[in-house]
Design a protein around this motif. Structure first.
Motif, PDB file in Angstrom:
ATOM      1  N   ALA B 104      34.152  54.436 121.705  1.00 32.33           N
ATOM      2  CA  ALA B 104      34.945  53.701 120.716  1.00 32.33           C
ATOM      3  C   ALA B 104      34.052  52.997 119.703  1.00 32.33           C
ATOM      4  O   ALA B 104      34.333  52.980 118.506  1.00 32.33           O
ATOM      5  CB  ALA B 104      35.844  52.690 121.423  1.00 32.33           C
ATOM      6  N   GLU B 105      32.938  52.431 120.185  1.00 32.59           N
ATOM      7  CA  GLU B 105      32.024  51.741 119.269  1.00 32.59           C
ATOM      8  C   GLU B 105      31.374  52.722 118.301  1.00 32.59           C
ATOM      9  O   GLU B 105      31.154  52.419 117.125  1.00 32.59           O
ATOM     10  CB  GLU B 105      30.939  50.991 120.056  1.00 32.59           C
ATOM     11  N   VAL B 107      32.765  55.475 117.216  1.00 33.10           N
ATOM     12  CA  VAL B 107      33.772  55.835 116.227  1.00 33.10           C
ATOM     13  C   VAL B 107      33.987  54.681 115.248  1.00 33.10           C
ATOM     14  O   VAL B 107      34.197  54.891 114.048  1.00 33.10           O
ATOM     15  CB  VAL B 107      35.088  56.224 116.925  1.00 33.10           C
ATOM     16  N   ALA B 108      33.873  53.448 115.757  1.00 33.42           N
ATOM     17  CA  ALA B 108      34.142  52.276 114.917  1.00 33.42           C
ATOM     18  C   ALA B 108      33.036  52.007 113.901  1.00 33.42           C
ATOM     19  O   ALA B 108      33.248  51.293 112.921  1.00 33.42           O
ATOM     20  CB  ALA B 108      34.343  51.042 115.793  1.00 33.42           C
ATOM     21  N   ARG B 121      40.639  48.291 112.633  1.00 31.64           N
ATOM     22  CA  ARG B 121      39.592  49.148 113.174  1.00 31.64           C
ATOM     23  C   ARG B 121      40.026  49.715 114.528  1.00 31.64           C
ATOM     24  O   ARG B 121      39.977  50.922 114.759  1.00 31.64           O
ATOM     25  CB  ARG B 121      38.334  48.291 113.375  1.00 31.64           C
ATOM     26  N   GLN B 124      42.640  52.408 114.117  1.00 30.90           N
ATOM     27  CA  GLN B 124      42.145  53.684 113.595  1.00 30.90           C
ATOM     28  C   GLN B 124      41.257  54.411 114.608  1.00 30.90           C
ATOM     29  O   GLN B 124      41.280  55.629 114.699  1.00 30.90           O
ATOM     30  CB  GLN B 124      41.364  53.464 112.293  1.00 30.90           C
ATOM     31  N   VAL B 125      40.463  53.631 115.363  1.00 34.20           N
ATOM     32  CA  VAL B 125      39.616  54.230 116.389  1.00 34.20           C
ATOM     33  C   VAL B 125      40.489  54.916 117.432  1.00 34.20           C
ATOM     34  O   VAL B 125      40.234  56.044 117.850  1.00 34.20           O
ATOM     35  CB  VAL B 125      38.713  53.165 117.049  1.00 34.20           C
ATOM     36  N   LYS B 126      41.565  54.227 117.810  1.00 33.56           N
ATOM     37  CA  LYS B 126      42.467  54.785 118.811  1.00 33.56           C
ATOM     38  C   LYS B 126      43.106  56.071 118.291  1.00 33.56           C
ATOM     39  O   LYS B 126      43.167  57.080 118.997  1.00 33.56           O
ATOM     40  CB  LYS B 126      43.549  53.746 119.158  1.00 33.56           C
ATOM     41  N   LEU B 129      40.484  58.862 118.331  1.00 33.98           N
ATOM     42  CA  LEU B 129      40.210  59.359 119.684  1.00 33.98           C
ATOM     43  C   LEU B 129      41.394  60.153 120.213  1.00 33.98           C
ATOM     44  O   LEU B 129      41.230  61.139 120.931  1.00 33.98           O
ATOM     45  CB  LEU B 129      39.873  58.196 120.626  1.00 33.98           C
ATOM     46  N   GLY B 138      37.521  55.837 125.644  1.00 34.50           N
ATOM     47  CA  GLY B 138      36.900  54.957 124.658  1.00 34.50           C
ATOM     48  C   GLY B 138      35.789  54.079 125.189  1.00 34.50           C
ATOM     49  O   GLY B 138      34.832  53.782 124.479  1.00 34.50           O
ATOM     50  N   ARG B 157      34.218  60.395 115.126  1.00 32.58           N
ATOM     51  CA  ARG B 157      33.412  59.446 114.353  1.00 32.58           C
ATOM     52  C   ARG B 157      33.311  59.895 112.894  1.00 32.58           C
ATOM     53  O   ARG B 157      33.335  59.080 111.978  1.00 32.58           O
ATOM     54  CB  ARG B 157      32.014  59.336 114.979  1.00 32.58           C
ATOM     55  N   VAL B 160      37.033  59.591 111.190  1.00 31.00           N
ATOM     56  CA  VAL B 160      37.733  58.313 111.098  1.00 31.00           C
ATOM     57  C   VAL B 160      37.513  57.669 109.735  1.00 31.00           C
ATOM     58  O   VAL B 160      38.337  56.881 109.266  1.00 31.00           O
ATOM     59  CB  VAL B 160      37.313  57.373 112.254  1.00 31.00           C
TER      60      VAL B 160
END
Lengths: 271, 355
Positions: B104-105, B107-108, B121, B124-126, B129, B138, B157, B160
């Protein structure tokens, strides 16, 4: 110990470890003697020499100087080595090899030659015996150690990580702060520790350039041994050994010594 | 977006590459490359190693400075824009996930750089994924994930940040065969869901054919042929293309008096075909056994489950043919047979014309 080691190999390694450890163990035993001279075996246990050490202003002062000098020079060396290592590992610029050789050259010059050279140089510019002069000379001496470990650590990073960060919009500074630095931190710290130990330990060069107010611990020990040998020396050694052990244990807990010294940890085989 | 071409009514493409050149020392790795990629299109740069496809991608990504030429994105010249300002999504061959960050980090990261608020954030990350089917993973670190999962994180990543163009650098080459097929389907699905214009670099022709709207076949820094996969496969311009895209049989024939001839066999040719020697290409799956045609002797046969592969010797050189595993068993080694194929399945190659 795995069962694949044969008898002779086990015996050899046992003897080897005993041979290396014996002097250290003996020194630690001798530090606890109640006698006024180095004795082993001894007829009692006493903390008398540790007390004497604590009351010895010269030793305590030198200990402080060595700690400060080691910390300062290791920190300065790391701050110099991080950008230098990045330049050498990441970029191909004219004079790259020459620059690397220059940074590593203190390893190739005997310390005693450096000592004499610094003595001349510092007395010419009026810096002899100052803590600043000592720090500068120690930084030069330990940069090769820090630079090497940081270069190893940077070299093992996938260069695509930088590109990935850039493609996500990350500025060079942000990439350094969020990606490169965290991933090379173990290398930087192990370089720092190695540098600190080297500085803390250094006698050959330092003996030429330390002045009356800036006598480091090893130099103080040397001077002390010149006119008398008593268990005070053993007490100093014991304190240093215990400190080294404690530092090692903390580092192992935090980062894993394997990873710091060899650049990889057994728990992540794919890196 | 103003149309720049002469005929006026055609919309200018999203990515326009012109005269792109890269030299390393005396070697020209990419030579005056010209390529337009339309909005939403999936284009593959395909070629053997050393053909300049990766260098081209790196120039588009901004990691390699071109020695000449221009890269435009929606009419804006990107050539001197830093990689971090191009806003492209890139999936690297090694995935290049940040190992000290969770999925998750990772992708963020791109959102964080763009100062997207914390709550938005997370949302959108969710979603990203979710898109790649990794919603429950995540919190995992990349080292605790399989190659296929890491690949999906890398894709999430890159997507996104809603890039104008997605660049894929041999993204499936580190996966094993079955996973690769699964990811091909996934990749196509994700690309079609998001509608992101995509440029893929690969040396795997099956991958290029399965995924792309258009294939750009490269050789020695130049484009050999561009076209839809089925067109390039059925109508290769050069022998190189014919051989690189799948297996093919090449015969040396010639054209004269409106006929093309291969030994005793002859076919009618389209009017425009000029006389002279010609290379005739026939794909192995287009060849059939018949009572009459090119005489051949079976030299080897290989069973592949769904099909048989037959190696045959003919007066015009060795021939490879495929036969579906249906009906009667194929001829055995040493047997003499006759080969035939339809006129439509023959393709003529004239190297001079193609160059």
């Amino acid at each position: 110990m795995s069962s694949s080691n044969g008898f002779w190999s086990l015996a050899f390694h046992t003897l080897f470890v005993i041979f290396v450890m014996a002097p250290i163990v003996v020194v630690c035993f001798m530090a606890f003697t109640p006698e006024g001279y180095l004795s082993m075996p001894t007829n009692g246990v006493s903390l008398r020499w540790f007390e004497a050490l604590l009351n010895n202003k010269e030793f305590v002062g030198s200990f402080r100087i060595s700690l400060a000098l080691g910390a300062a020079s290791a920190t300065v060396a790391a701050l110099i080595s991080i950008p230098a290592a990045m330049a050498i590992v990441r970029y191909d610029f004219p004079g790259r090899t020459a620059f690397l050789t220059l940074c590593m050259s203190p390893l190739m010059v005997p310390s005693i030659v450096l000592g004499v050279a610094f003595l001349r140089f510092f007395s010419q510019i009026g810096m002899s015996g100052t803590l600043v002069g000592l720090t500068i000379s120690h930084v030069i001496l330990i940069v090769p150690y820090v630079l090497r470990t940081i270069m190893n650590s940077l070299g093992s990073l996938d260069s695509a990580l930088d590109h990935a960060a850039a493609s996500l919009g990350s500025s060079a500074w942000r990439t350094f702060r969020r990606v490169t630095l965290p991933l090379t931190l173990p290398g930087i710290l192990s370089g720092w520790v190695l540098a600190f130990i080297t500085s803390f330990d250094e006698v050959t060069m330092t003996i030429f350039i330390s002045g009356p107010g800036t006598t480091t611990l090893p130099v103080r020990l040397m001077l002390y041994i010149e006119d008398s040998i008593d268990p005070l020396v053993a007490a100093v050694s014991t304190v240093l050994i215990v400190m080294a052990l404690v530092v090692m244990l903390i580092l192992d807990r935090l980062f894993g010594l394997d990873r710091m010294l060899i650049g990889r940890s057994p728990s992540d085989p794919d890196r | 977006m103003t149309p720049e071409d002469a005929n006026g009514h055609q919309r200018s493409p999203l990515v326009r590459i012109s005269g792109l050149t890269k030299r390393y020392g005396n070697t020209t790795v990419v030579d005056r490359l010209k390529l337009d990629v339309g909005q939403g299109e999936f284009v593959s740069l395909l070629g053997p190693s050393g053909c300049g496809k990766t260098t081209t991608l790196q120039m588009i990504g901004g990691f390699v400075r071109p020695d000449g030429g221009k890269i435009e994105l929606a009419g804006r010249d990107l050539t001197s824009v830093a990689a971090s300002k191009r806003g492209l999504g890139i999936v690297f061959q090694s995935y290049a996930l940040f190992p000290h960050m969770t999925a998750a980090e990772n992708v963020a990261y791109g959102l964080e750089v763009r100062n997207v608020s914390r709550s938005e954030r997370a949302e959108q990350v969710k979603a990203a994924l979710d898109l790649v089917g990794l919603a429950p993973y995540g919190d995992r670190y990349p080292r605790a994930m399989s190659g296929g999962q890491q690949q999906r994180v890398a894709l999430a990543r890159a997507l996104v940040i809603k890039p104008r163009v997605l660049l894929l650098d041999e993204p499936l080459s580190n996966l094993d065969a079955s996973l690769r097929e699964e990811m091909q389907v996934e990749l196509r699905r994700i690309q079609q869901t998001t509608g992101t214009t995509t440029i893929l670099v690969t040396h795997d022709q099956t991958e290029a054919m399965a995924l792309s709207d258009r294939i750009v076949l490269m050789r020695s820094g130049q484009i050999e042929q561009i076209g839809a996969p089925e067109h390039v496969y059925d109508h290769p311009d050069t022998r190189f293309v014919a051989n690189f895209l799948g297996k093919t049989n090449l015969f040396q024939g010639d054209v004269g008096q409106s006929k093309m001839r291969l030994g005793n066999l002859s076919w009618a040719t389209p009017d425009a075909t000029p006389d002279g020697p010609v290379t005739i290409a026939v794909r192995p799956e287009k060849i059939a056994l018949a009572d009459d045609g090119l005489p051949a002797k079976v030299s080897a046969r290989t069973f592949q489950g769904g099909q048989w592969l037959l190696d045959l010797d003919t007066p015009h050189g060795p021939v490879l043919m495929q036969r579906q595993n249906v009906g009667a068993r194929p001829p055995t080694v040493g047997e003499r047979v006759c080969l035939t194929w339809s006129r439509d399945d023959m393709h003529l190659i004239r190297e001079e014309a193609a160059r």
